[in-house]
Scaffold this motif. Structure first.
Motif, short mmCIF file in Angstrom:
data_model
loop_
_atom_site.label_atom_id
_atom_site.label_comp_id
_atom_site.label_asym_id
_atom_site.label_seq_id
_atom_site.Cartn_x
_atom_site.Cartn_y
_atom_site.Cartn_z
N ALA A 191 -3.26 -1.95 -7.18
CA ALA A 191 -2.10 -1.07 -7.08
C ALA A 191 -1.18 -1.24 -8.27
N LEU B 74 0.78 -12.32 -3.58
CA LEU B 74 1.95 -11.52 -3.96
C LEU B 74 3.04 -12.38 -4.58
N TRP B 92 8.84 -13.52 11.72
CA TRP B 92 9.89 -12.50 11.72
C TRP B 92 10.95 -12.72 12.78
N ALA C 33 3.99 -5.72 13.64
CA ALA C 33 4.66 -6.79 12.90
C ALA C 33 6.13 -6.87 13.31
N THR C 73 3.10 -3.44 9.84
CA THR C 73 2.15 -3.40 8.73
C THR C 73 0.76 -3.04 9.23
N THR C 75 -3.03 -3.17 8.28
CA THR C 75 -3.94 -3.76 7.31
C THR C 75 -5.27 -3.02 7.36
N LYS C 77 -8.04 -4.23 7.85
CA LYS C 77 -8.87 -4.71 8.95
C LYS C 77 -8.45 -4.07 10.26
N MET C 78 -7.18 -3.70 10.37
CA MET C 78 -6.66 -3.13 11.61
C MET C 78 -6.89 -1.62 11.66
N PRO C 107 7.09 -3.58 1.48
CA PRO C 107 7.12 -4.70 0.52
C PRO C 107 5.73 -5.15 0.08
N TYR C 108 4.71 -4.69 0.78
CA TYR C 108 3.34 -5.09 0.41
C TYR C 108 2.64 -3.96 -0.33
N TRP C 109 3.38 -3.19 -1.11
CA TRP C 109 2.78 -2.02 -1.75
C TRP C 109 1.65 -2.38 -2.70
N ASP C 110 1.66 -3.64 -3.22
CA ASP C 110 0.63 -4.02 -4.18
C ASP C 110 -0.39 -4.99 -3.59
N SER C 111 -0.38 -5.17 -2.27
CA SER C 111 -1.28 -6.15 -1.68
C SER C 111 -2.71 -5.64 -1.65
N TYR C 112 -3.65 -6.59 -1.62
CA TYR C 112 -5.07 -6.22 -1.60
C TYR C 112 -5.57 -5.92 -0.20
N SER C 113 -4.78 -6.22 0.84
CA SER C 113 -5.31 -6.09 2.20
C SER C 113 -4.50 -5.13 3.07
N VAL C 114 -3.45 -4.51 2.51
CA VAL C 114 -2.59 -3.68 3.34
C VAL C 114 -2.87 -2.20 3.05
N LYS C 116 -1.77 1.45 2.54
CA LYS C 116 -0.48 1.95 2.03
C LYS C 116 -0.07 3.18 2.82
#
Lengths: 218, 390, 184
Positions: A191, B74, B92, C33, C73, C75, C77-78, C107-114, C116
């Protein structure tokens, strides 16, 4: 010779408790300890040889460090992508890719890191161990600490480090068909590569800031 | 108390053995039960795969990762203040408590320490987030056992605490209030009086829950002697927090660790329980909320004056070094191993979250229990999905 | 009920049906979450009390639900599980995406597992922004959804032609047909 300043005369702070603990650990490890570091009032780091990883963990445990805190690894190679803030259209910038290991030294790109603690106190020890670059295999410590099972699965998934003798080395977080090892430094965050990091615009000064600078200058 | 616990435990083991005999006589066939990833009885998205023989669990395995967000990766592409905003979202329910060990680790590498006033306010907010976290656990506990009422009480009284956190930090859930060298801001006017009255309400809440749940016969018979974790096993799996103290280990990082916080300035006691069963784990947590309200009350009386922030540069570079800092979070020991390479962001952060270790014992503890007990054992072990998966 | 899917329902009857539908929504809580706790506060706490809006947050299965709140969130996998549960819900069904993570990755816009944004998997009717949104924001999202249902052509919805408003409350919403609403 006269001291240059007051600070030079004060001795480095002593931490007798940690000194004796380190001596006990090094005593029980013998030749298996490759390097060690003690920072007063902070922590102890001991690096053990790869072959003796399981035996060393067992030996430290027999000293009373029976609480298993965590096990993980560190990839010491600097990331070829930096902070992922490059402009995708420009040619990639030059980066320093020399590998420098941290406390207690080392010789390989990957290092295992585990922490054992004496329950009821805060006496803990950070154990490190080099992972051979070619075989990427270390002995599993599940027979010593049953709780290391999930931690080793996680480390295998994230770094691709194999644990010989682990009962069940499967993916724990990611789907079973996931490719690559995310926590290796050369695993890109796609990304960030396809789209420039939007935070770059923050570099532009805000209108209020300019006024502040002007008023400071004037 | 112990006698009753022993008797119930023995009768439970005897019933298990009898059931195993019945299973053999009836030649019951094995069956695989899949609970989750979305199931009303699991809070969050933990999935449990259990192989059953009749009513008994032969083998069980939690399947994590449905909430894995890749925190450790991250953190490597973010600066230190940005990481603080991120780690709020690990556990959380007690967000502020997640920030503290990370900031302390960064401060340790830099060789600075927050001002006494900042340390004091940090401790107050830390304990408030513990109360917010565990009070919801106490309400949720009832739901897991089929009692719906406690959760309404929990949500009612938790709102008071969240209002306090919001008044002080601006964030109801994720404060992002801790900075390297101190805090973002001072406490607002009227905070101290308001907090005192809320602490009184929370003590009443604890009494209410104790009467509603802990004195209840059904609750006791469903938790006493069930899911027993001996001390040695708990240490081997790295259990921490109330789960460890419920197994009789007298260990609390707030008391035993020399750390730049204000816990050593007040009078409180560490709660332990010798039984190690589900009841003990719940009971220890309830008492800890009471102790937390006491800690907050005493800290409010003794807040020192002075600034809340030491002088740090506007753009923070953390020098080269490594540090490990852990604190006693609501869920257990939460720690960060931070490696810095003289940069604005960390080189590597290993996040040691409490629930990951706490839940890794599940395959061991679920062996041989009955199906309804799966839920009570999981509820009493108390996990937050974000804290397992990170 | 052949009348409804053929779209031959008299207008007063449609209004009545729509009103009935909008005030008896069974909502399936998909807590993922942090937002799940705020959703719990909105649905389960005496202070916010969602039932006064005519929303019933207690179905035991997605097969009984009209509305699903994706809170948190998503993911990779979900994601298959979310798709499967959405497919189990009976038509007409509505989706509220709650929180930044479900909207766009947050906040996880650049994550490998989330993932978008949950809108990559299932269609979304109302987006509720925030990290996490306050319970009041979720309630506003529900009110917006109820407004949309009231102005909806049931026949088009049944036939799966998207959400086309039948009689717009204001001139603007006539052009907004089929476009998701953002609360706040």
């Amino acid at each position: 010779m006269f001291p240059l300043s007051q600070a030079d005369t004060t001795e480095a702070p002593r931490d007798e408790r940690r000194e004796s603990e380190l001596a006990a650990i090094l005593g029980v490890l013998g030749a298996n300890a490759a390097d060690s570091l003690m920072k007063p009032n902070d922590d102890i780091w001991v690096r053990v040889t790869t072959e003796s990883w399981r035996a060393s963990v067992d030996a430290v445990r027999s000293l009373g460090y029976t609480y298993f805190c965590f096990l993980s690894a560190i990839d010491w190679m600097p990331s070829p992508f930096g902070k992922g803030e490059d402009d995708p259209t420009a040619p990639p910038p030059e980066r320093d890719s020399s590998i420098r290991q941290g406390y207690a030294g080392g010789a390989t790109r990957f290092q295992l890191l585990a922490r054992l603690v004496m329950p009821g106190s805060t006496s803990g020890v950070n154990l490190k161990c080099d992972v051979p670059d070619d075989s990427m295999t270390v002995e599993s410590i599940v027979p010593v600490f049953a709780g290391a099972n999930w931690h080793e699965r996680e480390t295998w998934e994230m770094f691709g480090i194999n644990f010989a003798g682990h009962p069940d080395l499967r993916h724990i977080y990611l789907p079973q068909d996931f490719e690559g090892f995310p926590l290796r430094k050369d695993f890109p965050l796609l990304a960030r590569i396809v789209k420039p990091w939007p935070g770059i615009v923050d570099v532009e000064p805000l209108p209020g800031d300019e006024n502040e600078e002007e008023s400071e200058q004037s | 108390m112990t006698l009753l616990g022993d008797r119930q435990q023995l009768s439970y083991i005897a019933a298990q053995a009898a059931d195993a005999r019945v299973n053999v006589e009836l030649e019951t066939e094995g069956m695989t039960l899949n609970i989750g990833p979305q199931h009303p009885a699991t809070h969050g998205t933990l999935r449990i795969i259990a192989r059953l023989d009749g009513e008994q669990v032969v083998w069980a395995e939690p399947s994590a990762g449905y909430m894995h967000r890749g925190y450790e990766k991250l953190t490597e592409v973010r600066t230190f203040p940005q990481v603080t905003a991120l780690v709020n979202r690990i556990d959380w329910l007690g967000s502020f408590a997640n920030e503290v060990p990370f900031i302390l680790a960064a401060e340790k590498i830099m060789g600075i320490e927050a001002t006494p006033r900042a340390q004091h306010i940090r401790t107050i907010l830390f304990e408030l987030s513990r109360i917010a976290n565990v009070s919801l656990f106490l309400g949720d506990l009832g739901v897991q056992l089929g009692a719906v009422t406690p959760v309404f009480f929990a949500f009612r009284d938790r709102e008071y605490v969240l209002n306090l956190i919001e008044a002080a930090t601006g964030g109801r859930f994720h404060p992002n209030f801790d900075r390297i060298g101190g805090l973002k801001d001072d406490l607002p006017a009227g905070f101290i009086d308001e907090t005192r009255s809320v602490m009184k309400k929370l003590r009443n809440f604890c009494d209410e829950i104790e009467n509603l749940l802990f004195g209840n016969e059904i609750f006791q018979s469903r938790t006493r002697g069930i899911g027993v974790i001996p001390k040695e096993v708990a240490l081997q799996y790295g259990l921490s927090g109330a789960n460890l103290r419920a197994s009789g280990v007298d260990w609390d990082l707030r008391r035993d660790q020399k750390i730049a916080m204000a816990w050593d300035k007040v009078d409180w006691k560490v709660i332990t329980h010798p039984d190690g069963d589900s009841f003990a784990r719940c009971w220890v947590r309830l008492q800890e909320v009471r102790e937390s309200t006491r800690i907050v009350d005493q800290l409010l009386d003794t807040i020192p004056g002075g600034p809340v922030m030491v002088k740090v540069p506007k753009i923070i570079k953390v020098p080269e070094g490594e540090a490990w800092v852990s604190t006693e979070n609501p869920l257990g020991e939460m720690g960060y191993y931070v490696v810095s390479k003289n940069d604005q962001g960390p080189f590597r952060v290993k996040i040691r979250s409490a629930s990951f270790n706490n839940i890794s014992i599940v395959p061991w503890v679920l062996k041989g229990v009955y199906v309804p007990d799966i839920i009570t054992i999981l509820a009493s072990l108390y996990f937050i999905l974000g804290d397992i998966d990170r | 009920m052949g009348l409804v899917d053929r779209g031959r329902l008299p207008k007063p009857l449609t209004t009545l049906f729509n009103m009935g539908r909008s005030y008896s929504m069974w909502v399936y809580q998909w807590g993922l979450a942090c937002c799940a706790i705020e959703m719990g506060a909105a649905f389960g706490s005496p202070r916010y009390d969602v039932m006064r809006l005519g929303v019933i947050p207690l179905p035991a299965s997605p097969r009984q639900a009209d509305l699903v709140v994706i809170s948190g969130t998503v993911t990779d996998k979900m994601a298959p599980a979310i798709k499967r549960l959405y497919e189990q819900m009976p038509e007409p069904k509505y989706v509220i995406s709650m929180g930044s993570c479900a909207n766009c990755g947050g906040p996880y816009w650049d994550s490998y597992s989330v993932t978008k944004g949950v809108d990559q998997i299932i269609p979304v009717d109302v987006y509720v922004p925030g990290c996490p949104p306050r319970p009041e924001a979720l309630l506003e999202g529900i009110v917006l959804l109820q407004q949309r249902i009231k102005n909806e052509d049931m026949g088009a919805r049944w036939r799966g032609e998207g959400t086309v408003p039948m009689n717009a409350v204001d001139g603007e919403s006539a052009e907004r047909g089929g476009v998701p609403v953002v609360a706040g």
